[in-house]
Design an enzyme around this catalytic site. Structure first.
Site, mmCIF file in Angstrom:
data_model
loop_
_atom_site.group_PDB
_atom_site.id
_atom_site.type_symbol
_atom_site.label_atom_id
_atom_site.label_comp_id
_atom_site.label_asym_id
_atom_site.label_seq_id
_atom_site.Cartn_x
_atom_site.Cartn_y
_atom_site.Cartn_z
ATOM 1 N N ILE A 203 0.822 -1.211 0.000
ATOM 2 C CA ILE A 203 0.000 0.000 0.000
ATOM 3 C C ILE A 203 0.861 1.269 0.000
ATOM 4 O O ILE A 203 1.585 1.545 0.963
ATOM 5 C CB ILE A 203 -0.989 -0.002 1.199
ATOM 6 C CG1 ILE A 203 -1.812 -1.298 1.203
ATOM 7 C CG2 ILE A 203 -1.894 1.247 1.154
ATOM 8 C CD1 ILE A 203 -2.533 -1.630 -0.093
ATOM 9 N N GLU B 248 -7.010 6.746 -12.936
ATOM 10 C CA GLU B 248 -5.757 6.314 -12.312
ATOM 11 C C GLU B 248 -4.806 5.757 -13.380
ATOM 12 O O GLU B 248 -3.604 6.035 -13.378
ATOM 13 C CB GLU B 248 -6.080 5.242 -11.258
ATOM 14 C CG GLU B 248 -4.848 4.630 -10.640
ATOM 15 C CD GLU B 248 -5.181 3.472 -9.685
ATOM 16 O OE1 GLU B 248 -6.367 3.268 -9.356
ATOM 17 O OE2 GLU B 248 -4.246 2.776 -9.275
ATOM 18 N N LEU C 128 22.843 2.995 -23.845
ATOM 19 C CA LEU C 128 23.665 4.028 -24.496
ATOM 20 C C LEU C 128 24.608 4.722 -23.513
ATOM 21 O O LEU C 128 25.541 5.407 -23.909
ATOM 22 C CB LEU C 128 22.762 5.051 -25.195
ATOM 23 C CG LEU C 128 22.091 4.526 -26.467
ATOM 24 C CD1 LEU C 128 21.027 5.493 -26.959
ATOM 25 C CD2 LEU C 128 23.116 4.263 -27.570
#
Ligand SMILES: Cc1cc2nc3c(=O)[nH]c(=O)nc-3n(C[C@H](O)[C@H](O)[C@H](O)COP(=O)(O)OP(=O)(O)OC[C@H]3O[C@@H](n4cnc5c(N)ncnc54)[C@H](O)[C@@H]3O)c2cc1C
Length: 385
Positions: free
Chosen positions: A162, A249, A344
């Protein structure tokens, strides 16, 4: 070039001013503390009060309830600048974009007045507790119960992973008020952590990335809350409330994925312009240019799609499947782009002192929370009939 000058179609002057203020705030007030927050596994509690005082919490909540009086665009601008500053461990996306809208949309007038002003100042930190040790994707299978006993609900069960769990003052708990029913037996009950006997915080879990975000276990053992803490007036509405809010969300997660892609490309370009190998800049290898060309293309495709989703959300048309497309595709691309950008950087990319290394670890969970990307594809697949 269009890419460099691209402006989201929903942006206006007021939002540009908000963006500048948010950039300054996160750079000056949060960034200097970030290393400390990462090492302690959570932001300082006072970060919440600072963000509230500066007007960066609950931006989309009406001013009547202490919020900023804006809409999803305002939340977007604040969230984007938070991620651009590299302080995404601050759990405002959960607090302002998820929990506060639940209270606004489904709470009674009394509940809104009781909780929203405190959330806007940062006096109350919000969390949402759906996931349990035995169930995450299959929300209907939650085992936590909230049984009515006179003027109270008695909550039993445990939740895990949570966000904001360590600081939370208000936890919206997904619980079965009628365990004999599936989805129809689910309700959302608000637990005020400071005044609810039987509520206990568990561990702040150690994780691969997003280390300044607290992610906790929560326990409810005969935890008593007033019956008036049921979100909304009726039991059994929880699943429907969750399903209505999840597109928002998921879009927010997709947006944060796009910001991460843009940031990864920016810092990688800086790196490959400086770094030399075989007598030339790393940027001058055709492979580097091709890889960055692919990344840039994907970031812009993601950006324009999430912007279109914002427009659909604002006029009430963003549906579950479309939001799922945004969440799944953008987070998948975030992981790919950040991986290419790390490559990279060579060995430097694996070192903590380079931002790309942290971005790589932070990215991975984006494909998991907010509904896994497999669940997103399930939701998209349902449109085929
Ligand atoms: C950093 C972090 C923060 C989080 N914050 C919160 C929070 O604030 N509140 C909260 O409630 N939860 C939170 N979560 C939990 C998160 O939402 C869940 O982990 C997620 O929904 C997946 O659930 P699960 O972990 O139980 O995995 P499971 O549901 O057990 O899934 C395991 C695997 O099976 C796959 N799977 C499951 N069902 C299907 C299916 N039908 N078809 C195909 N594949 C399937 C999944 O995609 C996955 O790959 C957080 C998690 C993390 C890691």
């Amino acid at each position: 070039m269009l890419y460099e000058n691209y402006q989201s179609p929903w942006l206006d002057d007021e939002l540009r001013i908000l963006r500048d203020a948010a950039t300054r705030f996160f750079e000056q007030e949060f960034k200097p503390h970030n290393a400390q927050w990462i090492s302690q596994g959570k932001v300082d509690r006072e970060a919440w009060n600072k963000a509230g005082a500066a007007g960066f919490l609950c931006a989309a909540i009406p001013t009547d309830y202490g919020g900023g009086g804006g809409d999803f665009r305002h939340e977007t601008v604040i969230m984007e600048e938070m991620h651009r500053a590299g302080v995404g461990g601050f759990g405002n996306q959960v607090h302002s974009t998820i929990v506060a809208p639940y209270l606004l949309r489904y709470g009674t007038e009394e509940q809104r007045r009781r909780w929203l002003p405190g959330m806007a100042t940062g006096e109350l930190v919000g969390a949402i507790a759906m996931t349990e040790p035995d169930t995450g994707s299959d929300l209907q299978a939650v085992r936590t119960t909230a049984v009515r006993d006179g003027d109270e609900y008695v909550i039993n069960g445990s939740k895990t992973y949570i966000t904001n769990g360590q600081h939370a003052d208000l936890v919206v708990v997904v619980a079965k008020t009628d365990p004999t029913q599936g989805a129809r037996g689910i309700s959302l009950v608000v637990v005020e952590t400071g005044s609810s006997p039987g509520f206990q915080r568990g561990r702040n879990l150690k994780k691969l990335g997003q280390k300044s975000a607290d992610t906790s276990e929560l326990f409810f053992q005969d935890c008593r809350v007033p019956a008036a803490n049921l979100l909304g007036a009726q039991e059994g509405q929880g699943f429907m409330q969750l399903m209505k809010q999840l597109p928002e969300e998921r879009l927010s997660i997709a947006q944060s994925a796009v910001v991460a892609m843009e940031r990864a490309i920016e810092i990688t370009l800086e790196f490959v312009r400086e770094r030399k190998a075989f007598g030339q800049r790393v940027l001058d290898f055709q492979n580097s240019r091709f890889k960055l060309a692919e990344c840039k293309t994907e970031a812009l495709v993601g950006r324009t799609f999430v912007d279109q989703c914002v427009l659909w959300l604002l006029d009430g048309r963003l549906d579950a499947a479309t939001a799922s497309m945004a969440k799944y595709w953008c987070t998948q691309k975030q992981c790919e782009v950040v991986d290419e950008c790390l490559q990279l950087h060579g060995g430097a990319g694996y070192m903590d002192e380079y931002e790309i290394s942290r971005m790589y670890a932070d990215a991975r969970v984006q494909k998991i929370y907010g509904g896994t990307n497999e669940i997103m594809k399930e939701l998209i697949g349902r449109t085929f009939g």
